[in-house]
Structures are given as C-alpha cells and as structure tokens.
Design a protein around this motif. Structure first.
Motif, PDB file in Angstrom:
ATOM      1  N   GLY A 335       0.816  -1.203   0.000  1.00 36.64           N
ATOM      2  CA  GLY A 335       0.000   0.000   0.000  1.00 36.64           C
ATOM      3  C   GLY A 335       0.850   1.254   0.000  1.00 36.64           C
ATOM      4  O   GLY A 335       2.052   1.222   0.281  1.00 36.64           O
ATOM      5  N   LYS A 336       0.173   2.341  -0.338  1.00 39.58           N
ATOM      6  CA  LYS A 336       0.787   3.673  -0.301  1.00 39.58           C
ATOM      7  C   LYS A 336       0.438   4.300   1.044  1.00 39.58           C
ATOM      8  O   LYS A 336      -0.572   3.956   1.660  1.00 39.58           O
ATOM      9  CB  LYS A 336       0.203   4.550  -1.402  1.00 39.58           C
ATOM     10  CG  LYS A 336       0.370   3.960  -2.808  1.00 39.58           C
ATOM     11  CD  LYS A 336       1.606   4.475  -3.473  1.00 39.58           C
ATOM     12  CE  LYS A 336       1.755   3.936  -4.876  1.00 39.58           C
ATOM     13  NZ  LYS A 336       3.152   3.910  -5.325  1.00 39.58           N
ATOM     14  N   ARG A 337       1.269   5.283   1.441  1.00 45.36           N
ATOM     15  CA  ARG A 337       1.026   6.022   2.678  1.00 45.36           C
ATOM     16  C   ARG A 337       0.836   5.099   3.880  1.00 45.36           C
ATOM     17  O   ARG A 337      -0.076   5.288   4.687  1.00 45.36           O
ATOM     18  CB  ARG A 337      -0.201   6.920   2.545  1.00 45.36           C
ATOM     19  CG  ARG A 337       0.064   8.186   1.786  1.00 45.36           C
ATOM     20  CD  ARG A 337       0.733   9.250   2.626  1.00 45.36           C
ATOM     21  NE  ARG A 337       0.885  10.487   1.871  1.00 45.36           N
ATOM     22  CZ  ARG A 337       2.052  11.080   1.601  1.00 45.36           C
ATOM     23  NH1 ARG A 337       3.193  10.538   2.011  1.00 45.36           N
ATOM     24  NH2 ARG A 337       2.105  12.199   0.917  1.00 45.36           N
ATOM     25  N   LEU A 338       1.715   4.122   3.984  1.00 46.58           N
ATOM     26  CA  LEU A 338       1.686   3.268   5.167  1.00 46.58           C
ATOM     27  C   LEU A 338       2.692   3.835   6.182  1.00 46.58           C
ATOM     28  O   LEU A 338       3.335   4.843   5.940  1.00 46.58           O
ATOM     29  CB  LEU A 338       1.983   1.826   4.789  1.00 46.58           C
ATOM     30  CG  LEU A 338       0.942   1.199   3.841  1.00 46.58           C
ATOM     31  CD1 LEU A 338       1.260  -0.267   3.584  1.00 46.58           C
ATOM     32  CD2 LEU A 338      -0.475   1.318   4.398  1.00 46.58           C
ATOM     33  N   ALA A 339       2.797   3.149   7.321  1.00 49.74           N
ATOM     34  CA  ALA A 339       3.559   3.720   8.438  1.00 49.74           C
ATOM     35  C   ALA A 339       5.041   3.902   8.120  1.00 49.74           C
ATOM     36  O   ALA A 339       5.679   4.818   8.615  1.00 49.74           O
ATOM     37  CB  ALA A 339       3.387   2.830   9.656  1.00 49.74           C
ATOM     38  N   SER A 340       5.594   2.998   7.303  1.00 49.62           N
ATOM     39  CA  SER A 340       6.985   3.210   6.918  1.00 49.62           C
ATOM     40  C   SER A 340       7.250   2.535   5.586  1.00 49.62           C
ATOM     41  O   SER A 340       6.433   1.754   5.101  1.00 49.62           O
ATOM     42  CB  SER A 340       7.941   2.675   7.991  1.00 49.62           C
ATOM     43  OG  SER A 340       7.741   1.311   8.163  1.00 49.62           O
ATOM     44  N   ARG A 341       8.393   2.860   5.018  1.00 52.84           N
ATOM     45  CA  ARG A 341       8.758   2.224   3.756  1.00 52.84           C
ATOM     46  C   ARG A 341       9.560   0.986   4.088  1.00 52.84           C
ATOM     47  O   ARG A 341      10.701   1.054   4.549  1.00 52.84           O
ATOM     48  CB  ARG A 341       9.614   3.171   2.914  1.00 52.84           C
ATOM     49  CG  ARG A 341      10.128   2.526   1.637  1.00 52.84           C
ATOM     50  CD  ARG A 341      10.815   3.522   0.728  1.00 52.84           C
ATOM     51  NE  ARG A 341      11.168   2.916  -0.540  1.00 52.84           N
ATOM     52  CZ  ARG A 341      12.403   2.575  -0.884  1.00 52.84           C
ATOM     53  NH1 ARG A 341      13.410   2.779  -0.064  1.00 52.84           N
ATOM     54  NH2 ARG A 341      12.631   2.022  -2.064  1.00 52.84           N
ATOM     55  N   VAL A 342       8.936  -0.139   3.892  1.00 50.45           N
ATOM     56  CA  VAL A 342       9.644  -1.376   4.180  1.00 50.45           C
ATOM     57  C   VAL A 342       9.113  -2.486   3.275  1.00 50.45           C
ATOM     58  O   VAL A 342       7.908  -2.632   3.097  1.00 50.45           O
ATOM     59  CB  VAL A 342       9.531  -1.761   5.677  1.00 50.45           C
ATOM     60  CG1 VAL A 342       8.115  -1.701   6.163  1.00 50.45           C
ATOM     61  CG2 VAL A 342      10.105  -3.132   5.951  1.00 50.45           C
ATOM     62  N   SER A 343      10.034  -3.194   2.664  1.00 47.31           N
ATOM     63  CA  SER A 343       9.632  -4.357   1.871  1.00 47.31           C
ATOM     64  C   SER A 343      10.356  -5.554   2.416  1.00 47.31           C
ATOM     65  O   SER A 343      11.588  -5.534   2.511  1.00 47.31           O
ATOM     66  CB  SER A 343      10.035  -4.202   0.403  1.00 47.31           C
ATOM     67  OG  SER A 343       9.458  -3.056  -0.122  1.00 47.31           O
ATOM     68  N   GLU A 344       9.594  -6.563   2.772  1.00 47.86           N
ATOM     69  CA  GLU A 344      10.264  -7.753   3.249  1.00 47.86           C
ATOM     70  C   GLU A 344       9.419  -9.005   3.078  1.00 47.86           C
ATOM     71  O   GLU A 344       8.197  -8.945   2.938  1.00 47.86           O
ATOM     72  CB  GLU A 344      10.735  -7.594   4.694  1.00 47.86           C
ATOM     73  CG  GLU A 344       9.649  -7.397   5.686  1.00 47.86           C
ATOM     74  CD  GLU A 344      10.205  -7.008   7.054  1.00 47.86           C
ATOM     75  OE1 GLU A 344      11.388  -6.643   7.168  1.00 47.86           O
ATOM     76  OE2 GLU A 344       9.443  -7.083   8.016  1.00 47.86           O
ATOM     77  N   ILE A 345      10.143 -10.101   3.088  1.00 43.07           N
ATOM     78  CA  ILE A 345       9.504 -11.408   2.998  1.00 43.07           C
ATOM     79  C   ILE A 345       9.812 -12.127   4.307  1.00 43.07           C
ATOM     80  O   ILE A 345      10.972 -12.170   4.714  1.00 43.07           O
ATOM     81  CB  ILE A 345      10.104 -12.219   1.832  1.00 43.07           C
ATOM     82  CG1 ILE A 345       9.918 -11.463   0.520  1.00 43.07           C
ATOM     83  CG2 ILE A 345       9.488 -13.610   1.775  1.00 43.07           C
ATOM     84  CD1 ILE A 345      10.686 -12.082  -0.644  1.00 43.07           C
ATOM     85  N   VAL A 346       8.773 -12.624   4.942  1.00 41.35           N
ATOM     86  CA  VAL A 346       8.994 -13.380   6.181  1.00 41.35           C
ATOM     87  C   VAL A 346       8.566 -14.823   5.940  1.00 41.35           C
ATOM     88  O   VAL A 346       7.422 -15.079   5.567  1.00 41.35           O
ATOM     89  CB  VAL A 346       8.151 -12.803   7.344  1.00 41.35           C
ATOM     90  CG1 VAL A 346       8.405 -13.602   8.626  1.00 41.35           C
ATOM     91  CG2 VAL A 346       8.453 -11.333   7.561  1.00 41.35           C
ATOM     92  N   VAL A 347       9.505 -15.733   6.121  1.00 41.08           N
ATOM     93  CA  VAL A 347       9.169 -17.155   6.043  1.00 41.08           C
ATOM     94  C   VAL A 347       9.073 -17.628   7.488  1.00 41.08           C
ATOM     95  O   VAL A 347      10.069 -17.657   8.214  1.00 41.08           O
ATOM     96  CB  VAL A 347      10.255 -17.937   5.272  1.00 41.08           C
ATOM     97  CG1 VAL A 347       9.914 -19.415   5.220  1.00 41.08           C
ATOM     98  CG2 VAL A 347      10.426 -17.362   3.870  1.00 41.08           C
ATOM     99  N   ALA A 348       7.851 -17.932   7.898  1.00 41.02           N
ATOM    100  CA  ALA A 348       7.618 -18.292   9.301  1.00 41.02           C
ATOM    101  C   ALA A 348       7.578 -19.814   9.426  1.00 41.02           C
ATOM    102  O   ALA A 348       6.709 -20.464   8.837  1.00 41.02           O
ATOM    103  CB  ALA A 348       6.307 -17.679   9.777  1.00 41.02           C
ATOM    104  N   PHE A 349       8.531 -20.363  10.156  1.00 40.97           N
ATOM    105  CA  PHE A 349       8.591 -21.816  10.309  1.00 40.97           C
ATOM    106  C   PHE A 349       7.591 -22.270  11.370  1.00 40.97           C
ATOM    107  O   PHE A 349       7.066 -21.463  12.143  1.00 40.97           O
ATOM    108  CB  PHE A 349      10.018 -22.247  10.675  1.00 40.97           C
ATOM    109  CG  PHE A 349      10.958 -22.094   9.522  1.00 40.97           C
ATOM    110  CD1 PHE A 349      11.105 -23.118   8.599  1.00 40.97           C
ATOM    111  CD2 PHE A 349      11.652 -20.909   9.328  1.00 40.97           C
ATOM    112  CE1 PHE A 349      11.942 -22.962   7.500  1.00 40.97           C
ATOM    113  CE2 PHE A 349      12.495 -20.748   8.238  1.00 40.97           C
ATOM    114  CZ  PHE A 349      12.634 -21.780   7.322  1.00 40.97           C
ATOM    115  N   ARG A 350       7.339 -23.553  11.379  1.00 43.44           N
ATOM    116  CA  ARG A 350       6.386 -24.095  12.359  1.00 43.44           C
ATOM    117  C   ARG A 350       7.016 -24.090  13.751  1.00 43.44           C
ATOM    118  O   ARG A 350       8.239 -24.143  13.881  1.00 43.44           O
ATOM    119  CB  ARG A 350       6.010 -25.525  11.975  1.00 43.44           C
ATOM    120  CG  ARG A 350       5.154 -25.583  10.728  1.00 43.44           C
ATOM    121  CD  ARG A 350       4.525 -26.950  10.578  1.00 43.44           C
ATOM    122  NE  ARG A 350       3.776 -27.002   9.332  1.00 43.44           N
ATOM    123  CZ  ARG A 350       2.550 -26.504   9.175  1.00 43.44           C
ATOM    124  NH1 ARG A 350       1.931 -25.935  10.188  1.00 43.44           N
ATOM    125  NH2 ARG A 350       1.949 -26.592   8.005  1.00 43.44           N
TER     126      ARG A 350
END
Ligand code: BG6
Length: 486
Positions: A335-350
């Motif tokens: 989205g635009k105008r979100l709280a900060s500029r951040v792009s990331e991928i989170v791979v959440a393990f079990r």
C-alpha cells in the motif's frame, strides 16, 4: 565487466521513469566504466528539444533527483555526450526517418528500444519500428509494466509486440527481479543446503510478503487511479516474489528454466473469486493523516475527486495448490502512505513440536527467516537462544543478522542498473515471459471482477498507519499476526 558499445533508444525519454531510474542507472554504469564508447543513448519524445538543452536537463536531474554531486556530473561530460535527443511521435509518423538515419544500420550492433511510455503506445510503437525498418538483427525491445490493465489487454499488447519481435527479443521488466535481495533469495535457496529440506508445508507455517510505501501517489494520481494497488504492485512485483519463494528448483539459472518454474506456481494459485473474495482480500484507500511528522492529504484530495473505487492498499491471502505448499498461506500486503517504507519477505517456520523447558522460560517463538528488500537490505534468521548470564534458564528470540551495508560496505546497485545491462548482454533470466504475465493476469482478473461486482468501496485508512483494520483481521482470523520488522 565492460559491455560492447550499444544503442539504447528510450521512448518516453522526458518522462518520470527516464529521469528517476534510467539515466541515473546508466550514469552509474558509466561511472563504473562499464559502458564503452561509442555507446549512444537516444532519448525520444514528441516535442522538439535541442540535444544540448536536453543534456543540461539530464545533468540537472542527476543532481536534483538522484543526488549526484555537481563535481561527479562535471566529470561526466563524456556520459552526457552519449545522449542524443530525437523528436519522434510514437503515435504518428513524424520523426521516424530521422531516428533511423541517426541510428544507422550496423546489423551487429545491439540496439535496444526501451518503451517507458503508456502501455497504449507499446503496440503502435512496435508496429512503427518495423514499418520504418528499425528492427535490425540485434534489435530488442524492453517494456515497462503495467502490461495492460487485464488479461485481454495484455494479450493484445503481447500480440502487437510479438508480431515484430521474437519472444527472445522481448524484455518485460519487473524491476523487483533486479533488486539485490531478490536475487539473493535464489542464492539463499539454491546455494545453501540448509533451507531446501525445510522449504515446504511440513516445516513452514506461512509466508508474509509486505511491500509498504510511505509515499502517496505523488504526481501519478491520474495513472494510479486507473490502476490501483492490485494492478500496480500485486500483479507483478508481489507475485514475482511469491514465485521465487514457492517455485521448485530450476535445473539451471537460465531464462526458460526459471520462467517455467515460476509459471507453474502462478498456475497453481488458488483462484479468488466472488465465492471467497470477502474472506481472502481486503482493499483500502488512505485518507488524510500524517507522514514523517507532517500532515498529508488523503488520496481523493490528491486526485481532486470526491469519490474513487481505486484501492491504494491491498492485503490478501494466497495459496499455492501443490504438494509442496498445500495448506501454507501466503499473506500479501502492499500500500501507499503506510507507516513506513519497508519491503520484506517473512518465512515463518512451524513451532517446535514439544518443549523440554518448563513454563518459566517464557514462550518459545518459532524460527523465522526474514529477507529485507528495502530500505536496509539484509537477511535475518530468528532463533531462540539462552539469555546469557547465571540467572537460570531463560530464553530469548534473537536474530542472526546480516545487514548488507554492514557486511559489505558497498552501495547496493539499483535494479535498473542490472536489468539494463542484462538486456544488452541478452540475458532474459530476470525478465518475464509472455505466458507468465498472462498467467498472473488470469489470477488477478477474477479478483478485480469480484471487487467490481461487490459494489463495495475500499475501506478507508489513515495515512501513516498500517492500513485498514480489516487487514489485521484477515491474518488474525487464522491465529497469526503481521510481523513488522521495522
Ligand atoms: C512501481 C509502481 O512499479 O514500483 C510504483 O508503479 C511503486 O507505484 C514502485 O511506487 C515501487 O518501487 P520501489 O523500487 O521503490 O519499491
């Protein structure tokens, strides 16, 4: 490594993309001595401008927009002298013969046409390139997204370009594929033995892909309002990231092996349509709020309209229906105008199956692998460790942190630097193939249709927040939460 002299023709040469991305990228490559003389850059646009005047404008933009020092630019007269301005009407006949004369007809010289224009012009320009005899044996074409506004228009554009250029001469840019961390994702997966055995539904609980921007639509409201976040970001950038996470290992890093695997992922996405749209997607639109401590207007104010159904935010839950991934949600949001500029991928393990520690150690958090694309590129692996010291057995969740700036002390090249030279070298690995783009639209189109048919407006969110609360509910319904690593 130096590249042989080439000709680059930039249609839309006086546009935003050219000034913000293309000239700075070429200039960087020039400063790194990768471009050799006599490389030529032809900037093409409709209005007549003297080349000298145009070169001065480029010099100024390198300074004002890209922050190069005046001294660097003064030292780069040779770069500016590579640039010629030619007035050509992409939608008419004026200027083409002049362009042809200036280009000459060396059959062995690489000639790349970059269409940094509205997609409506892609077909007409390709047709004229052919009609005016500009398509030499080493010619290739580069097209920017958005490639159309839906599957039908994308196919039409692909047909028109494909009538002039063979598929191996067409470079569909998705600049996310040129980002350093995105390429690193492939290295991480396929050059380390550690991850691949765990890279499946048995060990991965879910994946999150966030591409958050703090800026609004800036001067692009007119374009943006016809697109929206789903077309502008998800159809291309976020789906490409999803593909790189989810694809099977290709047999080699060559263009078709890679693209075959990505295509299989796109084809395996669970369809989202009228049946499930309400539970799997959220769209939002920002209203006035604040960014970096100052008040900022809402989307409608920027657009100058009272209403708009265009989304500036989208969150959705995707799923890849195959053996490796069945049951693993991929949560996407942008989205635009979100709280900060951040792009990331989170791979959440079990989570671990059983704790040998008593309740007093606190909660044992699951491992996570975080790939940060921007602003500070890096890779983090979250692990549990013992709280150091004699105070008994207490556990902590800490990251093994590799921030590239600290680890390598070097500037990260912009995606366009890499991608432009890949075109010159003829390497299509980081570009999208026709069937891939069209498969992405096949998944996107029913979402757009279902939104339209629902008649529901995007949910409002305050500029400077993380989007509408419904997007938090989207993931919390599944007992999970957005992981913000900022
Ligand atoms: C472009 C979109 O493709 O990507 C823009 O059209 C967006 O709306 C941009 O701002 C984001 O790119 P980056 O590299 O700044 O993350």
């Amino acid at each position: 490594v130096k590249v042989d002299p080439f000709d680059l023709v930039v249609f839309g040469g006086t546009g935003d993309l050219a000034y913000r991305k293309l000239y700075p990228a070429l200039f960087r490559r020039f400063l790194d001595e990768q471009l050799t003389q006599p490389t030529r850059i032809f900037s093409v646009s409709r209005q007549p401008v003297e080349t000298d005047v145009f070169r001065a404008t480029v010099a100024k933009s390198l300074q004002d927009i890209s922050g190069f020092e005046r001294a660097q630019i003064d030292a780069a007269k040779d770069f500016l002298s590579m640039i010629e301005y030619v007035a050509v009407d992409g939608n008419g006949e004026a200027g083409w013969d002049d362009l042809k004369t200036q280009l000459g007809d060396d059959p062995d010289r690489v000639r790349a046409f970059y269409l940094a224009t509205s997609p409506d012009l892609f077909g007409p320009i390709a047709t004229r390139l052919s009609a005016h005899g500009l398509v030499t044996p080493q010619a290739r074409i580069i097209v920017e997204k958005p490639l159309g506004k839906d599957g039908v228009s994308a196919a039409r554009i692909n047909d028109a370009i494909g009538a002039v250029f063979a598929e191996d001469r067409i470079y569909r840019i998705d600049h996310y594929l040129g980002k350093e961390t995105v390429q690193n994702l492939m290295v991480l997966r396929f050059a380390n033995a550690l991850f691949e055995p765990l890279w499946n539904a048995a060990h991965i609980d879910h994946v999150q892909i966030t591409v958050a921007e703090s800026l609004g639509v800036e001067g692009r409201a007119a374009y943006y309002n016809t697109a929206g976040a789903l077309r502008d970001m998800v159809q291309n950038h976020l789906l490409q990231l999803l593909c790189l996470i989810a694809m099977e290992p290709p047999s080699a890093l060559d263009a078709d092996a890679m693209r075959d695997e990505k295509l299989k992922v796109l084809r395996a996405l669970r369809p989202i349509d009228e049946q499930n749209i309400a539970s799997l997607t959220v769209r939002g639109q920002y209203r006035a709020g604040s960014a970096h401590g100052s008040a900022v207007p809402g989307y409608l104010d920027e657009l100058g309209q009272h209403t708009s159904m265009t989304e500036t935010f989208v969150a959705l839950k995707a799923e890849v229906l195959n053996w490796r991934w069945a049951g693993v949600p991929f949560y996407l949001r942008t989205g635009k105008r979100l709280a900060s500029r951040v792009s990331e991928i989170v791979v959440a393990f079990r989570p671990i199956p059983h704790s040998v520690f008593g309740a007093s150690v606190g909660a044992i958090a699951a491992n996570r692998l975080v790939l940060r694309l921007q602003p500070d590129e890096g890779v983090k692996l979250w692990l549990m460790i013992k709280d150091p010291g004699p105070g008994g057995m207490r556990l902590q969740h800490v990251p093994l942190d590799m921030t590239f700036a600290e680890a390598f002390h070097m500037r990260n090249p912009d995606a366009y630097e890499r991608l432009l030279l890949d075109v010159v070298r003829g390497n299509q690995t980081l570009f999208m193939r026709r069937d891939e783009v069209e498969a992405a639209w096949r998944w996107i189109d029913p979402i757009l249709d279902a939104w339209r048919n629902s008649g529901e407006a995007p949910k409002s969110y305050t500029a400077g927040t993380w989007g509408p609360s419904a997007s938090i509910a989207l993931i919390e319904r599944d007992g999970r939460t957005w992981l913000e690593e900022s």
